[in-house]
Write a protein that holds these residues in place. Structure first.
Motif, PDB file in Angstrom:
ATOM      1  N   VAL A   1       0.856  -1.198   0.000  1.00  9.79           N
ATOM      2  CA  VAL A   1       0.000   0.000   0.000  1.00  9.79           C
ATOM      3  C   VAL A   1       0.891   1.246   0.000  1.00  9.79           C
ATOM      4  CG1 VAL A   1      -1.768   1.320   1.245  1.00  9.79           C
ATOM      5  CG2 VAL A   1      -1.783  -1.178   1.360  1.00  9.79           C
ATOM      6  N   GLN A   2       0.590   2.162  -0.915  1.00 11.19           N
ATOM      7  CA  GLN A   2       1.253   3.466  -0.902  1.00 11.19           C
ATOM      8  C   GLN A   2       0.185   4.550  -0.982  1.00 11.19           C
ATOM      9  OE1 GLN A   2       3.736   1.975  -4.328  1.00 11.19           O
ATOM     10  NE2 GLN A   2       5.031   3.658  -3.624  1.00 11.19           N
ATOM     11  N   ALA A   3       0.257   5.467  -0.040  1.00 13.30           N
ATOM     12  CA  ALA A   3      -0.574   6.675  -0.100  1.00 13.30           C
ATOM     13  C   ALA A   3       0.393   7.835  -0.299  1.00 13.30           C
ATOM     14  CB  ALA A   3      -1.354   6.850   1.194  1.00 13.30           C
ATOM     15  N   ILE A   4       0.151   8.639  -1.313  1.00 10.04           N
ATOM     16  CA  ILE A   4       1.083   9.713  -1.659  1.00 10.04           C
ATOM     17  C   ILE A   4       0.346  11.053  -1.655  1.00 10.04           C
ATOM     18  CG2 ILE A   4       2.721  10.555  -3.398  1.00 10.04           C
ATOM     19  CD1 ILE A   4       2.677   7.546  -4.456  1.00 10.04           C
ATOM     20  N   ASN A   5       0.705  11.906  -0.697  1.00 11.69           N
ATOM     21  CA  ASN A   5       0.171  13.282  -0.613  1.00 11.69           C
ATOM     22  C   ASN A   5      -1.356  13.344  -0.671  1.00 11.69           C
ATOM     23  OD1 ASN A   5       2.857  13.760  -2.777  1.00 11.69           O
ATOM     24  ND2 ASN A   5       2.895  14.457  -0.668  1.00 11.69           N
TER      25      ASN A   5
ATOM     26  N   ASP B   1      -0.545  -2.792  -4.241  1.00 11.92           N
ATOM     27  CA  ASP B   1       0.183  -3.879  -4.905  1.00 11.92           C
ATOM     28  C   ASP B   1       0.641  -3.460  -6.305  1.00 11.92           C
ATOM     29  OD1 ASP B   1       1.386  -6.341  -5.053  1.00 11.92           O
ATOM     30  OD2 ASP B   1      -0.429  -7.426  -5.625  1.00 11.92           O
ATOM     31  N   GLY B   2       1.164  -2.234  -6.377  1.00 12.57           N
ATOM     32  CA  GLY B   2       1.741  -1.741  -7.637  1.00 12.57           C
ATOM     33  C   GLY B   2       0.737  -1.206  -8.638  1.00 12.57           C
ATOM     34  N   ARG B   3      -0.560  -1.248  -8.278  1.00 15.01           N
ATOM     35  CA  ARG B   3      -1.586  -0.784  -9.225  1.00 15.01           C
ATOM     36  C   ARG B   3      -2.337   0.413  -8.660  1.00 15.01           C
ATOM     37  NH1 ARG B   3      -4.964  -5.943 -10.936  1.00 15.01           N
ATOM     38  NH2 ARG B   3      -5.360  -5.875  -8.702  1.00 15.01           N
ATOM     39  N   GLN B   4      -2.518   1.390  -9.523  1.00 11.91           N
ATOM     40  CA  GLN B   4      -3.169   2.648  -9.137  1.00 11.91           C
ATOM     41  C   GLN B   4      -4.658   2.429  -8.859  1.00 11.91           C
ATOM     42  OE1 GLN B   4      -1.065   5.510 -10.235  1.00 11.91           O
ATOM     43  NE2 GLN B   4      -2.266   7.020  -9.158  1.00 11.91           N
ATOM     44  N   MET B   5      -5.142   3.045  -7.786  1.00 14.24           N
ATOM     45  CA  MET B   5      -6.579   3.112  -7.534  1.00 14.24           C
ATOM     46  C   MET B   5      -7.056   4.447  -8.088  1.00 14.24           C
ATOM     47  SD  MET B   5      -7.665   0.471  -5.626  1.00 14.24           S
ATOM     48  CE  MET B   5      -9.111   1.051  -4.730  1.00 14.24           C
ATOM     49  N   GLY B   6      -8.336   4.536  -8.443  1.00 15.84           N
ATOM     50  CA  GLY B   6      -8.821   5.855  -8.845  1.00 15.84           C
ATOM     51  C   GLY B   6     -10.068   5.784  -9.691  1.00 15.84           C
ATOM     52  N   ALA B   7     -10.816   6.888  -9.668  1.00 14.37           N
ATOM     53  CA  ALA B   7     -12.083   6.967 -10.396  1.00 14.37           C
ATOM     54  C   ALA B   7     -11.867   6.829 -11.897  1.00 14.37           C
ATOM     55  CB  ALA B   7     -12.772   8.289 -10.074  1.00 14.37           C
ATOM     56  N   ALA B   8     -10.658   7.169 -12.374  1.00 14.08           N
ATOM     57  CA  ALA B   8     -10.376   7.093 -13.815  1.00 14.08           C
ATOM     58  C   ALA B   8     -10.469   5.667 -14.341  1.00 14.08           C
ATOM     59  CB  ALA B   8      -8.982   7.655 -14.095  1.00 14.08           C
ATOM     60  N   LEU B   9     -10.410   4.698 -13.448  1.00 16.90           N
ATOM     61  CA  LEU B   9     -10.504   3.282 -13.866  1.00 16.90           C
ATOM     62  C   LEU B   9     -11.895   2.944 -14.402  1.00 16.90           C
ATOM     63  CD1 LEU B   9      -8.822   1.565 -10.766  1.00 16.90           C
ATOM     64  CD2 LEU B   9      -7.892   1.630 -13.084  1.00 16.90           C
ATOM     65  N   GLY B  10     -12.900   3.704 -13.981  1.00 13.72           N
ATOM     66  CA  GLY B  10     -14.284   3.332 -14.277  1.00 13.72           C
ATOM     67  C   GLY B  10     -14.823   2.483 -13.139  1.00 13.72           C
ATOM     68  N   GLU B  11     -16.128   2.518 -12.960  1.00 15.73           N
ATOM     69  CA  GLU B  11     -16.745   1.915 -11.772  1.00 15.73           C
ATOM     70  C   GLU B  11     -16.497   0.411 -11.674  1.00 15.73           C
ATOM     71  OE1 GLU B  11     -18.182   1.530  -8.259  1.00 15.73           O
ATOM     72  OE2 GLU B  11     -17.864   3.507  -9.141  1.00 15.73           O
ATOM     73  N   ARG B  12     -16.569  -0.282 -12.813  1.00 22.26           N
ATOM     74  CA  ARG B  12     -16.424  -1.751 -12.751  1.00 22.26           C
ATOM     75  C   ARG B  12     -15.011  -2.171 -12.360  1.00 22.26           C
ATOM     76  NH1 ARG B  12     -18.497  -5.438 -17.617  1.00 22.26           N
ATOM     77  NH2 ARG B  12     -17.623  -7.244 -16.574  1.00 22.26           N
ATOM     78  N   ALA B  13     -14.029  -1.546 -13.020  1.00 24.30           N
ATOM     79  CA  ALA B  13     -12.629  -1.871 -12.726  1.00 24.30           C
ATOM     80  C   ALA B  13     -12.270  -1.458 -11.302  1.00 24.30           C
ATOM     81  CB  ALA B  13     -11.709  -1.180 -13.728  1.00 24.30           C
ATOM     82  N   LEU B  14     -12.811  -0.325 -10.869  1.00 29.69           N
ATOM     83  CA  LEU B  14     -12.548   0.135  -9.506  1.00 29.69           C
ATOM     84  C   LEU B  14     -13.143  -0.842  -8.495  1.00 29.69           C
ATOM     85  CD1 LEU B  14     -11.413   2.279  -7.587  1.00 29.69           C
ATOM     86  CD2 LEU B  14     -13.562   3.528  -7.811  1.00 29.69           C
ATOM     87  N   ARG B  15     -14.327  -1.353  -8.797  1.00 32.57           N
ATOM     88  CA  ARG B  15     -14.963  -2.317  -7.886  1.00 32.57           C
ATOM     89  C   ARG B  15     -14.116  -3.591  -7.765  1.00 32.57           C
ATOM     90  NH1 ARG B  15     -20.169  -1.965  -9.666  1.00 32.57           N
ATOM     91  NH2 ARG B  15     -20.051  -3.865 -10.881  1.00 32.57           N
ATOM     92  N   ARG B  16     -13.579  -4.028  -8.919  1.00 28.41           N
ATOM     93  CA  ARG B  16     -12.723  -5.232  -8.892  1.00 28.41           C
ATOM     94  C   ARG B  16     -11.456  -4.980  -8.087  1.00 28.41           C
ATOM     95  NH1 ARG B  16     -13.986  -6.259 -14.247  1.00 28.41           N
ATOM     96  NH2 ARG B  16     -12.036  -5.345 -14.951  1.00 28.41           N
TER      97      ARG B  16
END
Length: 257
Positions: free
Chosen positions: A14-18, A73-88
């Protein structure tokens, strides 16, 4: 009980940046950065309203940060992913709340199998087998046909932990998981969490249970007014806090625990 060191890998989980999060004019998080390695247990402490729970909700995008980055785990979280991908992706982050948030109209077993079937695509048979294993792990194998209202608070919270684990998360977030429980039920939940830590689960735990933090957490982070004011190895921070706010808070907390 002395602290048992966990097998902590170099890999960042987990990384939280600013991170910044505001609600109107209220600043809940201000420039918060932290990282947690695979297998590490991080205790998060601080006064009421200091930003601890907001941090957890920003990490799994239940409440997206206004700015900053979250990488799991090396993968960005964010709304830009779209709702389905973000849910996964959110399914990789298990969350256990103060209030157990179980579906009251579902049995214990149904509470555990619905999301793995819907989000992970497990068959009912696979989901049921996994749910039964997890209920055995949290000491509730005989409660699968019960409804949440038929269980004690401690049992409901153990079901909530099993439900989060049913998604096979990479990381578990605990938001003061024992604060709504009667004192005699606290230990049964903490024991489940101790076992999880011993199995190598990466965990971020917002808690006031200082003995648990001492025993289980590799590091501790102290929040004050939306910022991290101190962090370091648990024994070091508890024995010799450097920041005046940490000193005052921990002194008060250690007196009551």
């Amino acid at each position: 009980m002395t602290h048992v060191p966990h097998h902590v890998e170099e890999r960042l989980m987990v990384q939280a940046i600013n991170l910044k999060k505001t609600y109107g004019t209220y600043v809940a998080l201000e420039d918060v950065s932290l990282s947690v390695r695979k297998g590490e247990v991080l205790a998060i402490v601080g006064g009421s309203g200091s930003g601890k729970s907001t941090l957890l909700r920003c990490l799994n995008f239940l409440d997206p940060p206004d700015s900053g980055e979250v990488i799991v785990d090396g993968r960005q979280m964010g709304a830009a992913l779209g709702e389905r991908a973000l849910r996964r992706r959110r399914a990789d982050i298990g969350m256990v709340f103060q209030q157990f948030n179980l579906f009251p109209h579902f049995t214990v077993l149904q509470n555990l199998i619905e999301a793995p079937m819907a989000v992970r695509g497990l068959s009912r048979k696979e989901a049921t087998a996994r749910a039964r294993d997890l209920l055995a792990q949290v000491g509730l194998a005989d409660k699968e046909a019960r409804f949440p209202s038929e269980l004690s608070g401690g049992q409901q919270q153990r079901v909530a932990i099993a439900r989060a684990l049913a998604m096979e998360p990479q990381v578990m977030l605990f938001d003061e998981p024992t604060s709504a429980l009667d004192p005699e039920l606290v230990e049964e939940v903490l024991n489940v969490m101790r076992n999880l830590a011993a199995q190598g689960m990466t965990m971020l735990v917002v808690t006031h249970e200082m003995q648990f933090a001492r025993d289980v957490a590799d590091r501790i982070v102290v929040f004050d007014q939306g910022r991290i004011v101190e962090q370091g190895p648990t024994a070091e921070v508890l024995r010799n806090p450097q920041h005046p706010r940490s000193q005052a808070f921990l002194k008060r907390l250690l007196r009551t625990s």
